[in-house]
Design an enzyme around this catalytic site. Structure first.
Site, PDB file in Angstrom:
ATOM      1  N   ILE A   1     -35.320  49.485 -15.588  1.00 55.25           N
ATOM      2  CA  ILE A   1     -34.192  48.529 -15.721  1.00 55.25           C
ATOM      3  C   ILE A   1     -34.495  47.237 -14.969  1.00 55.25           C
ATOM      4  O   ILE A   1     -33.607  46.462 -14.673  1.00 55.25           O
ATOM      5  CB  ILE A   1     -32.898  49.192 -15.174  1.00 55.25           C
ATOM      6  CG1 ILE A   1     -33.071  49.654 -13.717  1.00 55.25           C
ATOM      7  CG2 ILE A   1     -32.470  50.352 -16.055  1.00 55.25           C
ATOM      8  CD1 ILE A   1     -31.787  50.213 -13.095  1.00 55.25           C
TER       9      ILE A   1
ATOM     10  N   CYS B   1     -10.318  39.403 -14.247  1.00 58.76           N
ATOM     11  CA  CYS B   1      -9.213  40.225 -14.801  1.00 58.76           C
ATOM     12  C   CYS B   1      -8.827  41.336 -13.829  1.00 58.76           C
ATOM     13  O   CYS B   1      -7.897  42.099 -14.071  1.00 58.76           O
ATOM     14  CB  CYS B   1      -9.655  40.850 -16.145  1.00 58.76           C
ATOM     15  SG  CYS B   1     -10.695  42.312 -15.948  1.00 58.76           S
TER      16      CYS B   1
ATOM     17  N   GLN C   1     -38.118  53.136 -19.602  1.00 57.77           N
ATOM     18  CA  GLN C   1     -36.960  53.719 -18.901  1.00 57.77           C
ATOM     19  C   GLN C   1     -36.517  52.781 -17.777  1.00 57.77           C
ATOM     20  O   GLN C   1     -35.484  52.998 -17.159  1.00 57.77           O
ATOM     21  CB  GLN C   1     -37.337  55.074 -18.303  1.00 57.77           C
ATOM     22  CG  GLN C   1     -37.800  56.100 -19.321  1.00 57.77           C
ATOM     23  CD  GLN C   1     -38.366  57.331 -18.656  1.00 57.77           C
ATOM     24  OE1 GLN C   1     -37.661  58.314 -18.455  1.00 57.77           O
ATOM     25  NE2 GLN C   1     -39.646  57.275 -18.308  1.00 57.77           N
TER      26      GLN C   1
ATOM     27  N   HIS D   1     -32.718  52.396 -20.700  1.00 51.39           N
ATOM     28  CA  HIS D   1     -31.687  52.570 -19.664  1.00 51.39           C
ATOM     29  C   HIS D   1     -31.048  51.251 -19.253  1.00 51.39           C
ATOM     30  O   HIS D   1     -30.398  51.175 -18.211  1.00 51.39           O
ATOM     31  CB  HIS D   1     -32.301  53.277 -18.432  1.00 51.39           C
ATOM     32  CG  HIS D   1     -32.725  54.689 -18.734  1.00 51.39           C
ATOM     33  ND1 HIS D   1     -33.640  55.374 -17.975  1.00 51.39           N
ATOM     34  CD2 HIS D   1     -32.373  55.529 -19.745  1.00 51.39           C
ATOM     35  CE1 HIS D   1     -33.823  56.586 -18.483  1.00 51.39           C
ATOM     36  NE2 HIS D   1     -33.080  56.698 -19.568  1.00 51.39           N
TER      37      HIS D   1
END
Ligand code: APR
Length: 245
Positions: free
Chosen positions: A100, A151, A98, A116
């Protein structure tokens, strides 16, 4: 004693997997969420939600940039290294995490499912252009908050935020369905759908081992519960599995 019993169960398994949570990374200096000093004791969970990123991208990044900074000083600890050893010994086939923080990969685990996502990667929420977290932290450090893509879109971490779909679930479910033993390490097992993974293994007759400093809602159905620090228990477990004791 707990690690020895876990070794007996793992030796009898043919397709054991690991399922990890934030508790395996606390020894690396990354706070967990719901432990005694957990992040959600100080901040609202909302801070890690897609709604907060959309409504207040500046506030989101004020919170997230401190978390992101912690991964650049964190190194894998004995818990991560032990799971990589267990993979090399052919005992753990895949780590479903789980977390990151990317520490399982840095520790040498090769078959990792990051349920995750991974906050070492970012991308533009408008055009999808990839950015590294160090680039994003540099932007924020020089006063560009929220970090913006060329952008004009807001850049976001490549993680699953509360309110978003967990796109890696089908892959994790497939691994769980073909596993006969799951070693849970450092998770409160309170967040779905991730917490259904260990349950799936148990549901089709697999064994469930839980290594955690606190009790979890799955303790009652577990085959073995070891209360203790992941970095200590997993180190002992590797020693037993490698027949070093
Ligand atoms: N060894 C073993 N257990 C530990 C250690 C340690 N060194 N340090 C902490 N723990 C335990 C805590 O007692 C707690 O029960 O690890 C558990 C971590 O639980 P959580 O903080 O809830 O983390 P986790 O289960 O990974 O949370 C799942 O919630 O906020 C979301 O997306 C986030 O992936 C996270 C998900």
């Amino acid at each position: 004693m707990g690690a020895e019993n876990a070794a007996v169960i793992l030796r009898s398994a043919s397709k054991a997997i690991a399922f990890t949570g934030a508790g395996i990374s606390t020894a690396s200096g990354i706070p967990d969420f719901r432990g005694p000093k957990g992040l959600w004791k100080t901040y609202p969970e909302e801070f890690a939600s897609i709604n907060y990123l959309s409504d207040d991208p500046r506030g989101f990044w004020e919170f997230y940039s401190t978390r992101m900074g912690s991964i650049f000083t964190a190194a894998p600890n004995l818990g991560h290294l032990a799971l990589a050893d267990l993979e090399r010994l052919g005992i753990i086939k895949v780590v479903i995490t789980q977390n990151i923080d990317g520490l399982h990969g840095l520790a040498g685990s090769r078959n990792v499912i990051e349920l995750h996502g991974n906050m070492r990667r970012c991308y533009c929420s408008k055009c999808g252009a990839p950015y590294s977290s160090s680039e994003v932290l540099r932007m924020i450090g020089s006063g560009t908050n929220p970090p913006l893509c060329t952008c004009g879109g807001v850049i976001r971490p490549d993680v699953v935020l509360f309110g978003e779909e967990v796109k890696m679930m089908p892959k994790a479910i497939s691994a769980a369905n073909s596993s006969d033993c799951v070693l849970v390490v450092g998770s409160s097992l309170t967040v779905s759908p991730a917490n259904s993974i260990p349950y799936l293994v148990k549901q089709h007759g697999g064994r469930l081992i839980i290594v955690n400093e606190e009790r979890t809602p799955f303790d009652e159905i577990a085959d073995l519960v070891i209360g203790g620090a992941a970095e200590d228990v997993l180190g002992e477990l590797v020693a037993f599995m490698a027949n070093r004791v």
